[in-house]
Design a protein around this motif. Structure first.
Motif, short mmCIF file in Angstrom:
data_model
loop_
_atom_site.label_atom_id
_atom_site.label_comp_id
_atom_site.label_asym_id
_atom_site.label_seq_id
_atom_site.Cartn_x
_atom_site.Cartn_y
_atom_site.Cartn_z
N SER A 30 0.83 -1.21 0.00
CA SER A 30 0.00 0.00 0.00
C SER A 30 0.86 1.25 0.00
N TYR A 42 -8.22 1.43 -4.35
CA TYR A 42 -8.04 1.79 -2.95
C TYR A 42 -9.17 2.72 -2.49
N SER A 279 -6.82 -1.27 1.06
CA SER A 279 -6.33 -1.79 -0.21
C SER A 279 -7.43 -2.57 -0.93
#
Length: 292
Positions: A30, A42, A279
């Motif tokens: 991430s 995301y 994520s």
């Protein structure tokens, strides 16, 4: 049987290590995606810092620009010498690097010999316009630091725009006035539905209200339940809460930690912006943003 039991223990230990290492790798991924600006899929939750800065750092900053008083018992001549030394420091204003014109010079300087008649030692002396590189670097560094010090604090809107430019779905979480979520709010961002609730240590029956609101969110099939609170201890025994954002705490946990199935994070200091990143594989992490 002993061998079989040992295999089970080793398998469970391996699974635990895999989960911890896998989560760490996903958080690192991430951060990499955030750094390189590729965050499609995301979801970013951005919120303003609410914690007061540490008194020690604030006191140091306030006293940094104050001149030191003369030591007790020092003579006036010493004070004048210190003033003279301070006046001889490099000019910090870039516009003041040019030497004063001859019209503004005192009479003693107007009558000075021209550069053609000056001895070789004066001809080789550098002028103020040709100051050494170190003096120029000092002036530039001071000017840059002054510009940064006078800059406005980073805003939540700027951070939101930054993540939107990276193709992330974003929503602003109001940590300054979380009472807007006191009745519960359902938001949809990207592929997720968020149930947002605020609870305060001043209100009674907080645990019962949290339980009822979490049940309501479950009926409406939210993906994440987010609770904003001024005391994260209110959520220690709560079930069904995915993310807890604390606005006040004596031991800031600005990078977050997962306890059980709940991710806990504290809002950063005022002037900074916090961000929770979810994520595409639903791994939750947090970070503090001071500049863009």
């Amino acid at each position: 049987m002993a061998v079989f039991a040992a295999l089970i223990v080793l398998s469970l230990a391996g699974l635990g290590w895999y989960l911890v290492a896998g989560h760490s790798w996903n958080v690192a991924a991430s951060n990499i995606d955030d750094t390189f600006g590729s965050m499609e899929g995301y979801t970013a939750i951005v919120y303003a810092g609410t914690a007061e800065p540490e008194p020690s750092s604030a006191a140091g900053a306030s006293g940094a620009g104050k001149p030191s008083s003369p030591e007790k018992g020092s003579s006036s001549e010493d004070a004048e010498e210190r003033d003279a030394e301070g006046a001889s420091q490099p000019v910090l204003d870039p516009a003041a690097e040019d030497a004063p014109s001859s019209d503004d010079a005192p009479d003693s300087q107007k009558d000075a010999p021209s550069s053609d008649d000056a001895p070789d030692s004066q001809e080789d002396a550098p002028s103020s316009s040709n100051a050494s590189d170190s003096e120029k670097d000092t002036s530039a560094s001071f000017a840059g630091a002054t510009a940064r010090a006078g800059a406005q604090p980073l805003s939540v809107a700027e951070v939101r725009e930054s993540y939107e430019d990276k193709d992330a779905a974003v929503f602003e979480l109001d940590t300054v006035d979380p009472s807007r979520y006191s009745e519960g709010v359902i938001l949809k961002r990207g592929a997720h539905r968020f149930g947002v609730l605020s609870v305060s240590a001043d209100e009674g029956f907080a645990a019962r209200r949290i339980e009822g609101q979490v049940a309501y969110f479950a009926e409406h099939e939210v993906d994440f339940v987010v609770v904003v609170t001024d005391d994260r201890e209110l959520l220690e025994d709560a079930e069904g809460v995915d993310i807890v954002v604390a606005t006040q705490d004596e031991d800031p946990l600005v990078m977050g930690e997962t306890v059980g199935s709940t991710f806990y994070v504290d809002a950063p200091e005022k002037g900074k912006v916090g961000a929770i990143l979810i994520s595409p594989s639903n791994v939750v992490s947090a970070k503090v943003i001071e500049d863009l």
